[in-house]
Design an enzyme around this catalytic site. Structure first.
Site, PDB file in Angstrom:
ATOM      1  N   HIS A 111      -0.884  -0.135  -9.896  1.00  0.00           N
ATOM      2  CA  HIS A 111      -1.559  -1.057  -8.960  1.00  0.00           C
ATOM      3  C   HIS A 111      -2.093  -2.305  -9.702  1.00  0.00           C
ATOM      4  CE1 HIS A 111      -3.812  -1.159  -4.852  1.00  0.00           C
ATOM      5  NE2 HIS A 111      -3.593  -2.387  -5.286  1.00  0.00           N
ATOM      6  N   ARG A 120       0.852  -1.188   0.000  1.00  0.00           N
ATOM      7  CA  ARG A 120       0.000   0.000   0.000  1.00  0.00           C
ATOM      8  C   ARG A 120       0.890   1.241   0.000  1.00  0.00           C
ATOM      9  NH1 ARG A 120      -3.596  -2.713  -1.519  1.00  0.00           N
ATOM     10  NH2 ARG A 120      -5.578  -3.178  -0.515  1.00  0.00           N
ATOM     11  N   GLU A 172      -2.941   7.481  -4.822  1.00  0.00           N
ATOM     12  CA  GLU A 172      -3.186   6.954  -6.178  1.00  0.00           C
ATOM     13  C   GLU A 172      -4.651   7.121  -6.567  1.00  0.00           C
ATOM     14  OE1 GLU A 172      -1.832   2.914  -5.121  1.00  0.00           O
ATOM     15  OE2 GLU A 172      -3.829   2.195  -5.631  1.00  0.00           O
TER      16      GLU A 172
HETATM   17  C1  8YV Z   1      -6.724  -4.831  -6.127  1.00  0.00           C
HETATM   18  C2  8YV Z   1      -5.515  -5.051  -3.853  1.00  0.00           C
HETATM   19  O1  8YV Z   1      -6.063  -4.051  -7.074  1.00  0.00           O
HETATM   20  O2  8YV Z   1      -6.166  -7.157  -3.063  1.00  0.00           O
HETATM   21  C3  8YV Z   1      -5.805  -6.030  -2.774  1.00  0.00           C
HETATM   22  O3  8YV Z   1      -5.688  -5.664  -1.599  1.00  0.00           O
HETATM   23  O4  8YV Z   1      -5.093  -3.978  -3.591  1.00  0.00           O
HETATM   24  C4  8YV Z   1      -5.678  -5.433  -5.270  1.00  0.00           C
HETATM   25  O5  8YV Z   1      -5.753  -6.790  -5.439  1.00  0.00           O
HETATM   26  C5  8YV Z   1      -7.835  -4.046  -5.615  1.00  0.00           C
HETATM   27  O6  8YV Z   1      -8.370  -4.546  -4.454  1.00  0.00           O
HETATM   28  C6  8YV Z   1      -8.938  -3.934  -6.639  1.00  0.00           C
HETATM   29  O7  8YV Z   1     -10.052  -3.393  -6.055  1.00  0.00           O
END
Ligand code: 8YV
Length: 314
Positions: free
Chosen positions: A277, A230, A259
């Site tokens: 991401h 993160r 972001e």
């Molecule tokens: C996704 C993520 O891009 O799983 C997570 O925590 O950050 C990623 O897999 C995101 O959740 C898509 O909404």
């Protein structure tokens, strides 16, 4: 049909499946959130959330009949899990199914930044090869990889990194038992003993700025920072100034504080690999994540145990 509130953008293949069985109310960017909540709030029994967008305590409060929040993500920092669990609202996430793809991107980054792969590609595409050879990169083999957070993803990266001849150390707040990796008592000590520092811990307020100016400084002018967890875990301002001043050699980042905004200074740097991401963004993994979102809701509304609940949070 059960009513769900959708607060995050989710893939069409998942929405198509859910729309057959649920009435879904779009709350992604509502023009008048209060009016919508006045109208549908009492009907809502479930929330569809994501890794970057989930319900806060205010929204949870406005939904008196909320039973479950199903997040399309392993990270649950975007949802106020404490507020939800205090009201016995179940929160589910999507662990395991994305571990391999996230670890693959982290390993790719661990190779890319020292070997200057992004820069090399730009060099060729920009026609610079016609004028001469590119500067040399750094060997990865034999270097020390420090992993911040040795959870499912951290361990999966460690297994990959071993194959590439990296020496692995880690820092984790949880005791890890017997592992073939060196444990460090503090993040600062891990950073000082790392050529590459990988951020693989949970996000959330408790970890905001954990990778501070001091930690970045400790990785040092020959070191690299990799973040697939993160953005806010890293002090982004400190990172930019360390990179600019040569107090850190390079970085590879899939996540950013704020972001999808990415600081222009980072965009302009050759020694930084930047991706939007995408660590879990493969067709296979996104479908598996979607299945879990669907299956958790189905189990709950069929009166069964959910498959992947977020453990109780304090
Ligand atoms: C996704 C993520 O891009 O799983 C997570 O925590 O950050 C990623 O897999 C995101 O959740 C898509 O909404």
């Amino acid at each position: 049909m059960v009513d769900l509130l959708q607060v995050a953008q989710l893939p069409p293949f998942l929405m198509e499946r859910l729309e057959k069985e649920y009435t879904i109310h779009d709350f992604i960017d509502p023009a008048d959130p209060d009016a919508l909540l006045d109208e549908v709030g009492p009907k809502i029994r479930g929330i569809l959330a994501g890794g970057m967008k989930g319900p806060n305590a205010n929204l949870i409060d406005r939904l008196p009949n909320l039973e479950i929040i199903s997040s399309f993500s392993v990270g649950f920092d975007a949802t106020d899990v404490v507020a939800a669990q205090a009201r016995d609202v179940i929160v589910t996430h999507t662990p395991e199914v994305l571990t391999g793809d996230v670890a693959d991107l982290a390993m790719t980054f661990i190779l890319m930044a020292p070997r200057r792969i992004g820069e090399a590609e730009r060099f060729l595409r920009d026609g610079k090869w016609l004028q001469g050879r590119m500067d040399l990169g750094t060997t990865v083999r034999g270097k020390r990889l420090g992993i911040l957070g040795l959870g499912r993803i951290g361990k999966a990266v460690a297994r990959r990194a071993e194959v590439f001849g990296l020496h692995i150390g880690y820092f984790d707040i949880k005791p890890m038992g017997d592992l073939p990796y060196r444990s460090y008592p503090t993040l600062l000590e891990l950073a000082a003993a790392s050529d590459i520092l990988l951020v693989a811990c949970e996000g959330g307020e408790a970890n905001r700025g954990l990778v501070s100016a001091d930690v970045i400084e400790a990785v040092g002018p020959n070191g690299f920072l990799v973040n697939t967890a993160r953005g806010p875990i890293v002090d982004q301002t400190a990172l930019v100034s360390a990179l600019k001043a040569g107090r850190l050699k390079g970085a590879a980042l899939d996540v950013f504080d704020g972001e999808p905004q990415v600081p222009a200074e980072l965009m302009a740097m050759e020694n930084v690999v930047l991706t939007p991401h995408i660590a879990s963004s493969t067709d296979e993994t996104r479908r598996a994540m979607g299945d879990l979102v669907y299956d958790n809701l189905r189990a709950h509304f069929d009166g069964k145990q959910v498959l992947t609940p977020v453990p109780p949070q304090k």
